[in-house]
Design an enzyme around this catalytic site. Structure first.
Site, PDB file in Angstrom:
ATOM      1  N   VAL A  15     176.457  25.041  14.054  1.00  0.00           N
ATOM      2  CA  VAL A  15     177.185  25.682  12.954  1.00  0.00           C
ATOM      3  C   VAL A  15     178.440  26.389  13.456  1.00  0.00           C
ATOM      4  O   VAL A  15     179.544  26.187  12.950  1.00  0.00           O
ATOM      5  CB  VAL A  15     176.280  26.685  12.215  1.00  0.00           C
ATOM      6  CG1 VAL A  15     177.066  27.441  11.141  1.00  0.00           C
ATOM      7  CG2 VAL A  15     175.092  25.969  11.589  1.00  0.00           C
ATOM      8  N   ASP A  33     179.209  33.379  22.761  1.00  0.00           N
ATOM      9  CA  ASP A  33     177.853  32.845  22.885  1.00  0.00           C
ATOM     10  C   ASP A  33     177.230  33.405  24.161  1.00  0.00           C
ATOM     11  O   ASP A  33     177.882  33.446  25.209  1.00  0.00           O
ATOM     12  CB  ASP A  33     177.871  31.315  22.931  1.00  0.00           C
ATOM     13  CG  ASP A  33     176.520  30.698  22.619  1.00  0.00           C
ATOM     14  OD1 ASP A  33     176.382  30.067  21.557  1.00  0.00           O
ATOM     15  OD2 ASP A  33     175.578  30.869  23.423  1.00  0.00           O
ATOM     16  N   ARG A  38     176.578  27.078  28.082  1.00  0.00           N
ATOM     17  CA  ARG A  38     177.228  26.541  26.885  1.00  0.00           C
ATOM     18  C   ARG A  38     178.736  26.810  26.926  1.00  0.00           C
ATOM     19  O   ARG A  38     179.545  25.920  26.661  1.00  0.00           O
ATOM     20  CB  ARG A  38     176.608  27.173  25.635  1.00  0.00           C
ATOM     21  CG  ARG A  38     177.284  26.840  24.311  1.00  0.00           C
ATOM     22  CD  ARG A  38     177.107  25.388  23.946  1.00  0.00           C
ATOM     23  NE  ARG A  38     177.493  25.132  22.561  1.00  0.00           N
ATOM     24  CZ  ARG A  38     177.783  23.935  22.082  1.00  0.00           C
ATOM     25  NH1 ARG A  38     177.737  22.868  22.881  1.00  0.00           N
ATOM     26  NH2 ARG A  38     178.107  23.769  20.808  1.00  0.00           N
ATOM     27  N   THR A  83     167.811  30.988  12.880  1.00  0.00           N
ATOM     28  CA  THR A  83     166.756  31.806  12.273  1.00  0.00           C
ATOM     29  C   THR A  83     165.499  30.946  12.163  1.00  0.00           C
ATOM     30  O   THR A  83     165.238  30.347  11.116  1.00  0.00           O
ATOM     31  CB  THR A  83     167.181  32.317  10.886  1.00  0.00           C
ATOM     32  OG1 THR A  83     167.807  31.241  10.141  1.00  0.00           O
ATOM     33  CG2 THR A  83     168.167  33.461  10.995  1.00  0.00           C
ATOM     34  N   THR A 120     170.720  31.091   7.849  1.00  0.00           N
ATOM     35  CA  THR A 120     169.835  30.984   6.690  1.00  0.00           C
ATOM     36  C   THR A 120     168.762  32.062   6.755  1.00  0.00           C
ATOM     37  O   THR A 120     168.045  32.178   7.748  1.00  0.00           O
ATOM     38  CB  THR A 120     169.172  29.604   6.639  1.00  0.00           C
ATOM     39  OG1 THR A 120     170.191  28.603   6.616  1.00  0.00           O
ATOM     40  CG2 THR A 120     168.303  29.471   5.397  1.00  0.00           C
ATOM     41  N   CYS A 260     166.493  23.015   9.526  1.00  0.00           N
ATOM     42  CA  CYS A 260     166.738  23.484   8.154  1.00  0.00           C
ATOM     43  C   CYS A 260     165.598  23.145   7.211  1.00  0.00           C
ATOM     44  O   CYS A 260     164.832  24.013   6.812  1.00  0.00           O
ATOM     45  CB  CYS A 260     168.048  22.898   7.638  1.00  0.00           C
ATOM     46  SG  CYS A 260     169.520  23.521   8.495  1.00  0.00           S
ATOM     47  N   ARG A 326     165.376  19.961  17.691  1.00  0.00           N
ATOM     48  CA  ARG A 326     164.726  21.112  17.073  1.00  0.00           C
ATOM     49  C   ARG A 326     163.706  20.670  16.022  1.00  0.00           C
ATOM     50  O   ARG A 326     164.013  19.903  15.125  1.00  0.00           O
ATOM     51  CB  ARG A 326     165.767  22.043  16.446  1.00  0.00           C
ATOM     52  CG  ARG A 326     166.655  22.752  17.448  1.00  0.00           C
ATOM     53  CD  ARG A 326     167.732  23.570  16.753  1.00  0.00           C
ATOM     54  NE  ARG A 326     168.643  22.733  15.981  1.00  0.00           N
ATOM     55  CZ  ARG A 326     169.624  23.218  15.223  1.00  0.00           C
ATOM     56  NH1 ARG A 326     169.808  24.525  15.135  1.00  0.00           N
ATOM     57  NH2 ARG A 326     170.416  22.398  14.560  1.00  0.00           N
TER      58      ARG A 326
END
Length: 425
Positions: A15, A33, A38, A83, A120, A260, A326
């Site tokens: 995102v 980050d 990364r 989240t 979210t 998600c 994920r």
């Protein structure tokens, strides 16, 4: 003027990175980050998520850092961290609260900054949890020294059509002025325009029901697939007929994973339970989809009818053509097959082998072993290169009389070689 905004994006994953780069075309933007590896990869113009090209990274004006102290005082902070849920499928807000504390230490009350959440959450988290935590750590007053905003992320990994610079961005603010300012900022980077929600809670709720709605509809497809299997009818044949009706919704059955759809409905269910409302439909859908991998494993095992079969699984990521592991339900499928005595080999050309081993204890390679044939070959994830396989390629993987199991129905319907035994939903 909005052009003078300095923005810090906290979290540079699926995102945050595309958003930060889009914003950097118009504003002074810092990407923060905590993962030093990364940051180093991005500085080398490599994005492990495959969402941003090397050329785009090389040409961006985005500043990158793992050190909050390196970021200048900002007008807007955007939190885009994960989240997840815990082992009991309850919301795990530890990451978003840790990011909140990081931002709190960076706030300059003289600038009256806005802290925007894209993560979210269930309705109420931004104002009831994050706002007070920002106050506690910063010593500043919410609504006076800093303000809250919410703009739900709508990133779909691997989707090159609905990118952050093309979609409609929902925005909400603690005040009308904050909402208007966020609409201007986000509106400057997307051709899809913005929609101002009535409240932060409304925007939070909109995000969580977007994914819950898809989850429930896919659960219905999975349930009917298990019913039609009892009738020896392929769900794909049923859907081919049903899809000719003008208002039939084109959802498909399958393994529902990812960060998600496989997670967000639990956030809404948790909030409902806290409020004393039993979320029967939401949890029924989640249960149906969570159980699908075990059901598929059982059906494939029965169709194969062998003892301790050698089984090859093609694909481990949660969806096609992305490296994202994920909440992969293929991992559940592998575990269910192993429980039934299968000797399972897993391959995936996109997944990271170290991550697969760390997250699921599954050893993977990019290609099937050249010196082995398998009693069962399972197409679990329809990566483009797998969908291009023909009869000859499938036969080369199977033992004589072996079974080709096509979970997404991507290849089996077009096979003309009747000597290949097939199974599909």
């Amino acid at each position: 003027m909005i052009e003078n905004n300095t923005i810090v994006v906290v979290g540079l994953g699926y995102v945050g990175l595309p958003l930060a780069i889009a914003l950097a075309d118009r504003f002074t933007v810092w990407g923060l980050d905590v993962d030093a590896e990364r940051i180093a990869e991005l500085q080398r113009h490599h994005d492990r998520t495959h969402e941003v090209s090397a050329d785009r990274l090389a040409g961006t004006k985005l500043s990158l850092t793992q050190d909050p102290a390196a970021c200048p005082p900002a007008d807007i902070y955007i939190v885009t961290v994960p989240t997840p849920v815990d082992a009991e499928n309850k919301p795990d807000l530890s990451i978003v609260l840790a990011a909140t504390r990081t931002v709190a230490a960076m706030l300059d009350g003289a600038r009256k900054p806005i802290v925007v959440y894209e993560s979210t959450v269930y309705p109420g988290v931004t104002e009831e949890l994050c706002g007070p935590e920002l106050e506690r750590v910063s010593g500043l007053a919410c609504g006076a020294d800093f303000f809250l905003g919410y703009s739900p992320e709508r990133i779909n990994p691997g989707d090159r059509e609905h990118t952050v610079d093309r979609i409609t961005k929902v925005v909400a603010g603690q005040t009308e002025a904050v909402a208007a300012r966020l609409a201007d900022v986000y509106g400057a980077i997307t051709s899809g325009g913005t929609f101002t929600a009535k409240s932060i809670k409304a925007a939070e709720a909109a995000k969580v029901i977007e994914n819950a709605q898809r989850d429930i509809n896919i659960a219905f497809m999975n349930e009917i697939a298990t019913i039609f299997a009892k009738l020896d009818v392929s769900v794909w044949d049923v859907l081919s007929a049903a899809n000719t009706k003008w208002n039939f919704l084109p959802f498909r059955p399958g393994l529902v994973g990812g960060h998600c759809i496989g997670v967000d409905p639990y956030y809404l269910a948790y909030r409902a339970e806290v409020l004393g409302r039993e979320p029967r439909v939401i949890l029924a859908g989640r249960s149906t989809n969570d159980d699908m991998a075990a059901w598929v494993a059982g059906e494939i095992d029965r169709a194969a009818g062998g003892e301790r079969p050698r089984t090859l699984v093609l694909g481990l990521t949660f969806k096609e053509n992305v490296p994202d592991l994920r909440n992969s339900k293929v991992a559940d499928l592998v575990a269910a097959l192993q429980t039934r005595g299968h000797d399972v080999t897993v391959v995936d050309p996109l997944a990271n082998a170290a991550e697969a081993n760390h997250e699921y204890g599954i050893a993977i390679s990019s290609e099937p072993p050249a010196d082995r044939r398998f009693n069962i070959v399972i197409l679990a994830v329809p990566h483009t290169q797998y969908c291009a396989m023909d009869e000859q390629a499938i036969r080369a993987l199977l033992t004589e009389g072996g079974l080709f199991a096509d979970i997404p129905g991507a290849i089996a319907p077009r096979l003309s070689d009747q000597t290949i035994r097939t199974w599909t939903l």
